[in-house]
Design a protein around this motif. Structure first.
Motif, mmCIF file in Angstrom:
data_model
loop_
_atom_site.group_PDB
_atom_site.id
_atom_site.type_symbol
_atom_site.label_atom_id
_atom_site.label_comp_id
_atom_site.label_asym_id
_atom_site.label_seq_id
_atom_site.Cartn_x
_atom_site.Cartn_y
_atom_site.Cartn_z
ATOM 1 N N ASP A 1 -35.856 -58.682 -19.340
ATOM 2 C CA ASP A 1 -35.739 -57.536 -20.239
ATOM 3 C C ASP A 1 -34.826 -56.443 -19.687
ATOM 4 O O ASP A 1 -34.978 -55.261 -20.024
ATOM 5 C CB ASP A 1 -37.129 -56.940 -20.523
ATOM 6 N N LEU B 1 -31.274 -55.604 -31.755
ATOM 7 C CA LEU B 1 -32.582 -55.176 -32.266
ATOM 8 C C LEU B 1 -33.641 -55.296 -31.182
ATOM 9 O O LEU B 1 -34.531 -54.442 -31.063
ATOM 10 C CB LEU B 1 -32.974 -56.028 -33.481
ATOM 11 N N ARG B 2 -33.528 -56.333 -30.377
ATOM 12 C CA ARG B 2 -34.460 -56.505 -29.257
ATOM 13 C C ARG B 2 -34.272 -55.408 -28.222
ATOM 14 O O ARG B 2 -35.239 -54.884 -27.677
ATOM 15 C CB ARG B 2 -34.241 -57.880 -28.619
ATOM 16 N N ALA C 1 -35.893 -52.325 -29.475
ATOM 17 C CA ALA C 1 -37.350 -52.469 -29.436
ATOM 18 C C ALA C 1 -37.873 -52.260 -28.016
ATOM 19 O O ALA C 1 -38.935 -51.654 -27.815
ATOM 20 C CB ALA C 1 -37.752 -53.846 -29.952
ATOM 21 N N LEU C 2 -37.124 -52.738 -27.025
ATOM 22 C CA LEU C 2 -37.524 -52.573 -25.630
ATOM 23 C C LEU C 2 -37.348 -51.136 -25.160
ATOM 24 O O LEU C 2 -38.130 -50.629 -24.361
ATOM 25 C CB LEU C 2 -36.696 -53.504 -24.738
ATOM 26 N N PRO D 1 -36.508 -47.658 -27.141
ATOM 27 C CA PRO D 1 -36.158 -46.840 -28.314
ATOM 28 C C PRO D 1 -35.158 -45.741 -27.991
ATOM 29 O O PRO D 1 -34.362 -45.347 -28.843
ATOM 30 C CB PRO D 1 -37.507 -46.254 -28.748
ATOM 31 N N VAL E 1 -29.065 -52.433 -35.791
ATOM 32 C CA VAL E 1 -30.265 -51.596 -35.760
ATOM 33 C C VAL E 1 -30.370 -50.839 -37.072
ATOM 34 O O VAL E 1 -29.367 -50.524 -37.693
ATOM 35 C CB VAL E 1 -30.227 -50.613 -34.574
ATOM 36 N N LYS F 1 -32.271 -48.009 -37.295
ATOM 37 C CA LYS F 1 -32.741 -46.654 -37.006
ATOM 38 C C LYS F 1 -31.663 -45.629 -37.355
ATOM 39 O O LYS F 1 -30.495 -45.779 -36.994
ATOM 40 C CB LYS F 1 -33.095 -46.521 -35.517
#
Length: 363
Positions: free
Chosen positions: A262, A288-289, A292-293, A295, A337, A339
């Motif tokens: 990660d 996207l990952r 998510a990891l 923000p 993303v 967001k």
């Protein structure tokens, strides 16, 4: 050591805690973290070769004229300084600048140093509160009296880096490395600055030396595991962006991801790599990952974002209206993303990028 957590990719993130420079020789070296993480194959990918750091005879003659004893009496590690010179990590002009500053430094009394330390503590307090203007003013004030204050050099350099003033950051980090040549984390910061200045060859050299130091191959304070991983990831980005060597870049990313799946920086750089290879959907999914990891990644420098807007893109064209450019690229801002914060960051980041290109074109 650094006040905040290690392993942040942005050199402007940290504030250095005050530490006596004169005690640097006696200070114990920091232990390495996870000394088993030493992939032997990755340095071969750089193409530097075993003789990459060999010093030419003319350079050796110049190096012999350096008064290492003078540096040692000022608390500077002569073995580390000699090694950094031989590996070309230290800029000769910065070395001369520091040497010329000895005279001013030596005129300060103990009470002067005590007073300056209070000002540095105040500056760091402002820095922690994100009062960069106030902190910057105090750091500069201290450096006017003692140009060898390592903490102020590093912290002021990080402020300039955060403001995009890379040349000023470079000058300060160069001098800081001369004063503390054993500290590899400072080399990592300077390498970041050089990368942003597109001085890729020297940035690669410094990132490589940080990794070598972690592996115990060089004298100095071995960096933490996070900085080691970040350095390998940045080497990958150098090969990817500067040399177009995608295979080597991916090999380096996989070295890190095999140890830390990660690792944000490596994942983000892989997003940029996939995008450059035309694998847009795979890149967007991976990004996207990343978000998510982490923000907070939407507010940071993003290699994937840069890959969506290369310097030869129409959006960077210096003679077209910015609004027309961004309207044409509206769909690109939504890749990777959903967001809104990332969209705002992307828009503002690219706007700054465009303005820098326009400014250079005019000059």
């Amino acid at each position: 050591d650094d006040i905040f957590e290690e392993a942040e990719e942005d050199p402007s993130y940290y504030i250095h805690a005050r530490e006596s420079r004169m005690d640097s020789v006696a200070r114990a070296r920091r232990n390495r973290v996870d000394s088993t993480a030493r992939p032997a194959e990755f340095l071969k990918a750089s193409g530097m070769g075993g003789g990459g750091f060999a010093m030419e005879s003319s350079s050796r003659a110049k190096e012999q004229r350096i008064n290492f004893l003078d540096f040692s009496t000022h608390g500077i590690s002569a073995p580390a300084l000699r090694e950094r010179l031989e590996s070309k990590a230290i800029d000769k002009d910065a070395l001369k600048r520091v040497e010329s500053d000895f005279c001013q430094h030596d005129k300060l009394s103990k009470s002067d140093f005590d007073s300056l330390q209070e000002e540095v503590d105040m500056a760091q307090g402002l820095h922690r509160k994100n009062d960069l203007k106030g902190a910057k003013k105090l750091y500069m004030k201290v450096l006017e009296k003692d140009p060898l204050d390592w903490d102020c050099l590093c912290n002021l350099a990080k402020i300039h880096f955060g403001m995009g003033e890379y040349e000023k950051a470079k000058d300060l980090f160069e001098r800081a490395i001369v004063i503390r040549p054993e500290r590899e984390k400072t080399m990592y910061y300077l390498a970041h600055v050089l990368f942003n200045l597109t001085e890729h060859e020297r940035a690669q050299l410094l990132f490589e030396q940080v990794v070598q130091g972690y592996k115990g191959e060089l004298n100095g304070e071995a960096c933490d595991r996070g900085t080691y991983h970040n350095s390998v990831a940045m080497l990958g980005l150098v090969h990817q962006k500067a040399y177009g060597n995608y295979e080597t870049a991916d090999t380096l990313y996989q070295v890190v991801l095999s140890e830390e799946p990660d690792h944000i920086l490596s994942l983000d750089h892989r997003c940029a790599l996939l995008s450059a290879q035309g694998k847009k959907e795979e890149a967007a999914k991976l990004h996207l990952r990343v978000v998510a990891l982490d923000p907070g990644h939407t507010k940071k420098v993003c290699a994937y974002l840069d890959s969506l807007f290369p310097v030869d893109s129409d959006i960077i064209h210096p003679f077209k209206k910015l609004d027309d450019k961004f309207q044409a690229y509206e769909h690109v801002f939504s890749e990777g993303v959903k967001k809104k914060s990332w969209l705002r960051t992307a828009y503002n980041s690219v706007r700054k990028k465009v303005m820098r290109v326009v400014s250079k074109s005019k000059s």
